[in-house]
Motif scaffolding. Structure first.
Motif, PDB file in Angstrom:
ATOM      1  N   ASP A   1     -25.395   0.639  24.531  1.00 22.25           N
ATOM      2  CA  ASP A   1     -26.450  -0.287  24.853  1.00 22.25           C
ATOM      3  C   ASP A   1     -27.292   0.386  26.073  1.00 22.25           C
ATOM      4  O   ASP A   1     -26.801   0.817  26.853  1.00 22.25           O
ATOM      5  CB  ASP A   1     -25.772  -1.606  25.440  1.00 22.25           C
ATOM      6  N   ASP A   2     -28.575   0.459  25.675  1.00 21.45           N
ATOM      7  CA  ASP A   2     -29.769   1.023  26.682  1.00 21.45           C
ATOM      8  C   ASP A   2     -30.914  -0.077  26.380  1.00 21.45           C
ATOM      9  O   ASP A   2     -30.799  -0.828  25.750  1.00 21.45           O
ATOM     10  CB  ASP A   2     -29.741   2.445  26.737  1.00 21.45           C
ATOM     11  N   ALA A   3     -32.296   0.335  26.819  1.00 21.04           N
ATOM     12  CA  ALA A   3     -33.241  -0.126  26.813  1.00 21.04           C
ATOM     13  C   ALA A   3     -33.879  -0.320  25.130  1.00 21.04           C
ATOM     14  O   ALA A   3     -34.434  -1.320  24.951  1.00 21.04           O
ATOM     15  CB  ALA A   3     -34.418   0.226  27.739  1.00 21.04           C
ATOM     16  N   THR A   4     -33.596   0.656  24.489  1.00 19.33           N
ATOM     17  CA  THR A   4     -33.922   0.610  23.156  1.00 19.33           C
ATOM     18  C   THR A   4     -32.865   0.388  22.038  1.00 19.33           C
ATOM     19  O   THR A   4     -33.107   0.339  20.878  1.00 19.33           O
ATOM     20  CB  THR A   4     -34.481   1.679  22.782  1.00 19.33           C
TER      21      THR A   4
ATOM     22  N   SER B   1     -28.906  -1.486  20.776  1.00 20.31           N
ATOM     23  CA  SER B   1     -28.064  -2.444  21.007  1.00 20.31           C
ATOM     24  C   SER B   1     -26.925  -2.392  19.910  1.00 20.31           C
ATOM     25  O   SER B   1     -27.099  -1.890  18.949  1.00 20.31           O
ATOM     26  CB  SER B   1     -28.610  -3.813  21.201  1.00 20.31           C
TER      27      SER B   1
ATOM     28  N   MET C   1     -40.602  -6.439  20.086  1.00 18.70           N
ATOM     29  CA  MET C   1     -40.731  -5.662  21.095  1.00 18.70           C
ATOM     30  C   MET C   1     -42.176  -4.938  21.164  1.00 18.70           C
ATOM     31  O   MET C   1     -42.996  -4.703  22.068  1.00 18.70           O
ATOM     32  CB  MET C   1     -39.851  -4.483  21.308  1.00 18.70           C
TER      33      MET C   1
ATOM     34  N   ARG D   1     -32.517  -5.440  25.591  1.00 16.88           N
ATOM     35  CA  ARG D   1     -31.286  -6.291  26.152  1.00 16.88           C
ATOM     36  C   ARG D   1     -31.898  -7.665  26.534  1.00 16.88           C
ATOM     37  O   ARG D   1     -31.204  -8.545  26.625  1.00 16.88           O
ATOM     38  CB  ARG D   1     -30.711  -5.421  27.028  1.00 16.88           C
ATOM     39  N   THR D   2     -33.259  -7.592  26.952  1.00 14.95           N
ATOM     40  CA  THR D   2     -33.754  -8.975  27.410  1.00 14.95           C
ATOM     41  C   THR D   2     -33.830 -10.005  26.307  1.00 14.95           C
ATOM     42  O   THR D   2     -33.745 -11.030  26.558  1.00 14.95           O
ATOM     43  CB  THR D   2     -35.238  -8.726  28.100  1.00 14.95           C
TER      44      THR D   2
ATOM     45  N   THR E   1     -30.049 -11.777  26.758  1.00 13.75           N
ATOM     46  CA  THR E   1     -29.776 -12.114  27.999  1.00 13.75           C
ATOM     47  C   THR E   1     -29.796 -13.696  28.250  1.00 13.75           C
ATOM     48  O   THR E   1     -29.214 -14.355  28.993  1.00 13.75           O
ATOM     49  CB  THR E   1     -30.389 -11.499  28.874  1.00 13.75           C
TER      50      THR E   1
ATOM     51  N   ASN F   1     -40.292  -4.085  26.860  1.00 12.90           N
ATOM     52  CA  ASN F   1     -39.863  -2.643  27.019  1.00 12.90           C
ATOM     53  C   ASN F   1     -38.191  -2.481  27.087  1.00 12.90           C
ATOM     54  O   ASN F   1     -37.771  -1.497  27.172  1.00 12.90           O
ATOM     55  CB  ASN F   1     -40.340  -2.025  28.399  1.00 12.90           C
ATOM     56  N   ASP F   2     -37.518  -3.504  27.028  1.00 16.51           N
ATOM     57  CA  ASP F   2     -36.046  -3.498  26.908  1.00 16.51           C
ATOM     58  C   ASP F   2     -35.510  -4.261  25.804  1.00 16.51           C
ATOM     59  O   ASP F   2     -35.490  -5.515  26.146  1.00 16.51           O
ATOM     60  CB  ASP F   2     -35.483  -3.566  28.464  1.00 16.51           C
TER      61      ASP F   2
END
Length: 345
Positions: A205-208, A210, A322, A331-332, A335, A328-329
């Motif tokens: 899992d990172d900004a781009t 999942s 996106m 993960r948002t 959440t 830009n992320d």
């Protein structure tokens, strides 16, 4: 002391206890003590058989009067206590009706669901069926029937969550395409399907990236399907989503289930081709992968590739969201931050 005197004395005692009672529970105890099956007044009434015939009517009548009087006193006191308790509760829970009301917030669709619905509407207009698939799949439909055998290097590209007995969490919604290819009756017309849904890959899992994200896979199979049909379809879809003023670019690529394969790029909607941080100064944004259905995929599903041809494509609504909204992320998106989600109401 005779029974009549006992009754008069008992009457005064009961009245005193009723007057002193402070709650309904105490009144109920008094009722049981004096009027119950084993109560004192009941006991006196049962003892009338031992009284002379001359005294029996007089004592019996008075005992009944006492019983009725006690019953009424208990009932009245109970109602008084309950009313008092209710008034105290109402006074304590008083609502100030002059206070402003609390606003009611209506819910709205999640940004990913909005993108999926928008894409589905476009393809429904093009005559596609929307088909749900299984999130738990077997290796045959997730890999083998899509021209990805066990030793194929493409399996290394999709790090998979494996379950027991050969099952897995699907890595792509195209797994459902292989099922429809097996079951479709081409005598009733072409196969035109769109499969949206969640997919799972053991990704960091990172900004781009999942471990869970969404895919929308499309498939068309019929007589005389060509690359021109694919390019025309994808051009219509990208223009519908991102606007007619943006250009569409097709680049050669590789996917095991399509041959030839292409990547589809759209002019960067932020800089309109001039180059910026969003498009990494290329002027283009990659949107989806596609290609002509590999003959092996058709043959493994019992379809003669000399008679039928097709095209397939896959896109990620998470990525589309996106790109379209400048998120830009990734993960948002998951959440459940109401401040973020309310921007898309």
């Amino acid at each position: 002391m005779d029974l009549l005197e006992q009754l008069k004395k008992l009457e005064k005692q009961i009245e005193k206890e009723i007057n002193e009672a402070q709650d309904v529970q105490r009144l109920n105890e008094i009722r049981i003590t004096y009027l119950g099956k084993k109560g004192e007044i009941t006991h006196i009434l049962r003892g009338l058989k031992d009284v002379s015939l001359e005294e029996r009517p007089k004592i019996g009548s008075y005992a009944n009067q006492v019983r009725d009087k006690v019953s009424n006193l208990i009932s009245d006191k109970t109602n008084t206590i309950k009313k008092s308790d209710l008034n105290k509760k109402l006074l304590k829970e008083t609502i100030d009706v002059t206070l402003p009301g609390r606003p009611f917030h209506n819910g709205h669709l999640h940004v990913i669901q909005k993108i999926i619905d928008e894409i589905e509407e476009i393809f429904l207009g093009l005559g596609y069926d929307i088909v749900d698939g299984y999130e738990v799949e077997d290796e045959k439909h997730n890999f083998t029937l899509l021209n990805i055998p066990k030793d194929h290097p493409a399996r290394d590209m999709q790090d998979t969550f494996y379950l027991e007995n050969g099952y897995l969490l699907r890595t792509q919604t195209s797994a459902n395409q292989s099922r429809d290819l097996e079951n479709h009756d081409f005598n009733k017309g072409p196969l035109k399907m769109l499969t949206p849904g969640k997919v799972y890959r053991r990704d960091t899992d990172d900004a781009t990236h999942s471990h869970q994200f969404h895919q929308i896979e499309g498939l068309v199979v019929d007589h005389n399907i060509t690359m021109s049909d694919l390019k025309g379809t994808l051009t219509i879809v990208t223009h519908a989503l991102f606007g007619n003023d943006l250009s569409v670019r097709f680049r050669p690529s590789y996917f095991p289930f399509t041959e030839p394969s292409i990547e589809v790029d759209v002019t960067c909607f932020n800089c309109h081709g001039k180059g910026c941080s969003i498009c990494k100064n290329t002027g283009w944004i990659e949107t989806l992968g596609a290609g002509m259905v590999h003959p092996n995929v058709l043959e493994m599903s019992g379809i003669d590739s000399n008679i039928y041809q097709g095209f397939a494509f896959g896109l990620g609504p998470d990525r589309f969201a996106m790109l379209k909204y400048g998120i830009n992320d990734i993960r948002t998106l998951y959440t459940n931050d109401i401040r973020f989600l309310n921007q898309f109401n």
